[in-house]
Design a protein around this motif. Structure first.
Motif, PDB file in Angstrom:
ATOM      1  N   GLU B   7      17.112 -14.837 -28.656  1.00  0.00           N
ATOM      2  CA  GLU B   7      15.780 -14.412 -28.054  1.00  0.00           C
ATOM      3  C   GLU B   7      14.405 -14.924 -28.538  1.00  0.00           C
ATOM      4  OE1 GLU B   7      15.409 -11.864 -25.147  1.00  0.00           O
ATOM      5  OE2 GLU B   7      13.885 -12.622 -23.855  1.00  0.00           O
ATOM      6  N   LEU B  11      12.427 -18.539 -28.130  1.00  0.00           N
ATOM      7  CA  LEU B  11      10.282 -18.689 -27.856  1.00  0.00           C
ATOM      8  C   LEU B  11      10.019 -19.942 -28.564  1.00  0.00           C
ATOM      9  CD1 LEU B  11       9.885 -14.554 -26.537  1.00  0.00           C
ATOM     10  CD2 LEU B  11       9.680 -16.826 -25.240  1.00  0.00           C
ATOM     11  N   ILE B  14      10.044 -23.605 -28.137  1.00  0.00           N
ATOM     12  CA  ILE B  14       9.331 -23.479 -26.410  1.00  0.00           C
ATOM     13  C   ILE B  14       7.888 -23.667 -27.281  1.00  0.00           C
ATOM     14  CG2 ILE B  14       7.955 -22.247 -24.201  1.00  0.00           C
ATOM     15  CD1 ILE B  14      11.111 -22.843 -24.802  1.00  0.00           C
ATOM     16  N   TYR B  30      15.951 -18.045 -18.113  1.00  0.00           N
ATOM     17  CA  TYR B  30      15.307 -19.281 -18.514  1.00  0.00           C
ATOM     18  C   TYR B  30      17.117 -19.840 -17.333  1.00  0.00           C
ATOM     19  CZ  TYR B  30      14.475 -23.394 -21.008  1.00  0.00           C
ATOM     20  OH  TYR B  30      14.000 -24.950 -20.968  1.00  0.00           O
ATOM     21  N   SER B 143      10.713 -28.407 -20.918  1.00  0.00           N
ATOM     22  CA  SER B 143      10.998 -27.399 -21.872  1.00  0.00           C
ATOM     23  C   SER B 143      12.673 -27.694 -22.204  1.00  0.00           C
ATOM     24  CB  SER B 143      10.721 -26.793 -21.692  1.00  0.00           C
ATOM     25  OG  SER B 143      11.653 -25.258 -21.300  1.00  0.00           O
ATOM     26  N   GLN B 210       6.904 -16.656 -15.074  1.00  0.00           N
ATOM     27  CA  GLN B 210       7.810 -16.566 -16.151  1.00  0.00           C
ATOM     28  C   GLN B 210       7.665 -18.629 -16.428  1.00  0.00           C
ATOM     29  OE1 GLN B 210       9.051 -14.022 -17.413  1.00  0.00           O
ATOM     30  NE2 GLN B 210       9.088 -16.069 -18.783  1.00  0.00           N
ATOM     31  N   TRP B 214       7.942 -19.925 -19.982  1.00  0.00           N
ATOM     32  CA  TRP B 214       8.624 -21.385 -20.505  1.00  0.00           C
ATOM     33  C   TRP B 214       8.765 -22.146 -20.470  1.00  0.00           C
ATOM     34  CZ3 TRP B 214      13.055 -17.551 -17.516  1.00  0.00           C
ATOM     35  CH2 TRP B 214      13.198 -16.484 -18.079  1.00  0.00           C
TER      36      TRP B 214
END
Lengths: 123, 315
Positions: B7, B11, B14, B30, B143, B210, B214
């Protein structure tokens, strides 16, 4: 060094890597479902074919005709390749570090590595 | 690697604006958010063909008919780009389509409004596609790689849609009093539903926070809506009609147009299936799917037969 290249089909996410319960939203395709094809288009003569997307079709001929309708409505291409997605093998992104590592320390492969006098022309 | 480490890598990508690709590890949520959002987007393109398809046989001239056909064909293509992007996340096409037909998956509520006159086709191009473009331009930077690439392709094609719509209205606005009245009537009916396309207020939106974290969404519903109002309030001046909002007024301090409140009760009603055409749209999709079944089967049978014959020839 021992590099193991695991092959996955395009878009085929291994369940243990799916970030949780990856299998919950997949359903077995029925035999009547048309297979998935990847589409590559040459935008003009002299350039490479480039991946543009995918579509479903019963066979290669239909895949090419559908690709024409979907990806070349505005003269985007002069040549189309299609290949059934299941025949595409890809490197594993998680092994990218070790896979490309051998190229990391070979700066002498780039022309800028060599310091030559400024006066030297045509090189 | 532990989930936590994976994770963190995700991140970090991102954060550094590195696109997420199909085979990269991604949080389950996601993936689910993307499947929901991209498939809804795909359904919207496909259902969006229906209100316009209604006018293909009724277009006033051969030129307009050809243009409308090309536009509707584009929408089918956009649906396909997006269904393909959904498939890279591990769902089958059939499952996605089943979810639409069962009513589980939503599509943009705007397509649950009827197209009553030819001016509606103009208003859809100008307002509905105009609103969609703002959202889609933002999504070109989303993304998830396949979604972003589909959006780039779609945006290239959408600009024609909006311009042809505005041109329909522009021509009519210079026509007879009846034609001008049709333009005003269409704008009156499509204005508020177009504003609703941007979704609930930021404070009410369940998925927004959220998705922004993301970088699936890069602008909030209210920001996009304001941008749309500012754009349309200027463009409408060329059409000699007015937008049906007495509170619409330039605010010099904010450097934006102020505008009235949306009827959210209507919005939720249409989302929940009680709009003027919800049933009609879904029925049309199901009918098309069921009546096309023999074609899909026949194509498969033909492909198999041909493959078998080729095998025989080789042997």
């Amino acid at each position: 060094m021992n590099i193991r290249i695991t092959k996955y089909y395009y878009g085929d996410i291994p369940e243990d890597k799916a970030g949780g319960n990856g299998s919950a939203h997949t359903v077995a395709a029925k035999p009547t479902d048309w297979p998935l094809w990847e589409v590559f288009i040459r935008s003009k003569q002299g350039l490479d074919h480039k991946h543009v997307g995918s579509l479903h079709a019963a066979d290669a001929q239909m895949a090419i005709e559908n690709a024409r309708d979907v990806y070349t409505r505005r003269m985007e291409g002069v040549s189309i390749w299609v290949v059934e997605s299941k025949y595409i093998h890809a490197s594993n992104p998680e092994e990218a570090d070790s896979l490309y590592e051998p190229a990391n320390d070979k700066v002498y492969r780039h022309p800028t590595f060599y310091e030559l006098p400024d006066e030297l022309k045509h090189m | 690697m532990s989930i936590r480490e994976l994770e963190q890598i995700f991140l970090d990508k991102i954060d550094r604006e590195i696109k997420i690709e199909p085979k990269d590890w991604m949080p389950d949520q996601y993936r689910k958010t993307l499947i929901r959002q991209i498939s809804q987007h795909a359904h919207s393109e496909v259902v969006g063909m229906l209100p316009e398809g209604n006018w293909i046989t009724r277009a006033p001239t051969l030129k307009r008919k050809a243009i409308l056909l090309a536009k509707v064909q584009d929408e089918a293509g956009h649906g396909l780009y997006l269904y393909s992007a959904t498939e890279t996340l591990g769902v089958t096409r059939e499952q996605t389509i089943n979810d639409l037909h069962s009513g589980k998956a939503k599509y943009s509520s705007i397509f649950n409004y009827p197209t009553l006159t030819w001016a509606d086709i103009g208003a859809i191009g100008w307002l509905v596609d105009g609103a969609a473009i703002l959202n889609q331009v933002m999504l070109c930077r989303t993304s998830y790689g396949p979604y972003a690439r589909a959006m780039v392709r779609i945006c290239k094609e959408e600009s024609f849609h909006q311009r042809q719509g505005f041109e329909i209205l522009l021509v009519m606005s210079k026509g007879s009093p009846e034609q001008r009245a049709m333009v005003q009537d269409a704008v009156n009916r499509w204005w508020w539903p177009s504003l609703m396309m941007f979704g609930p207020h930021d404070s009410e939106s369940t998925h927004s926070e959220q998705s922004t974290k993301w970088k699936i969404k890069r602008m909030s519903n209210d920001e996009l809506r304001q941008k749309f109002v500012d754009m349309i309030a200027e463009q409408v001046k060329f059409l000699n009609v007015t937008l049906p909002d007495p509170k619409l007024k330039w605010n010099e301090a904010r450097k934006h147009y102020d505008f009235g409140e949306i009827d959210w009760e209507e919005f939720w009603n249409v989302v929940k299936g009680n709009g003027p055409c919800n049933k009609q749209r879904l029925d049309a999709r199901r009918k098309a799917w069921e009546e096309g079944k023999w074609v899909r089967e026949a194509a498969t049978a033909y492909a198999n037969k041909r493959a078998a014959r080729m095998k025989q020839q080789v042997a």
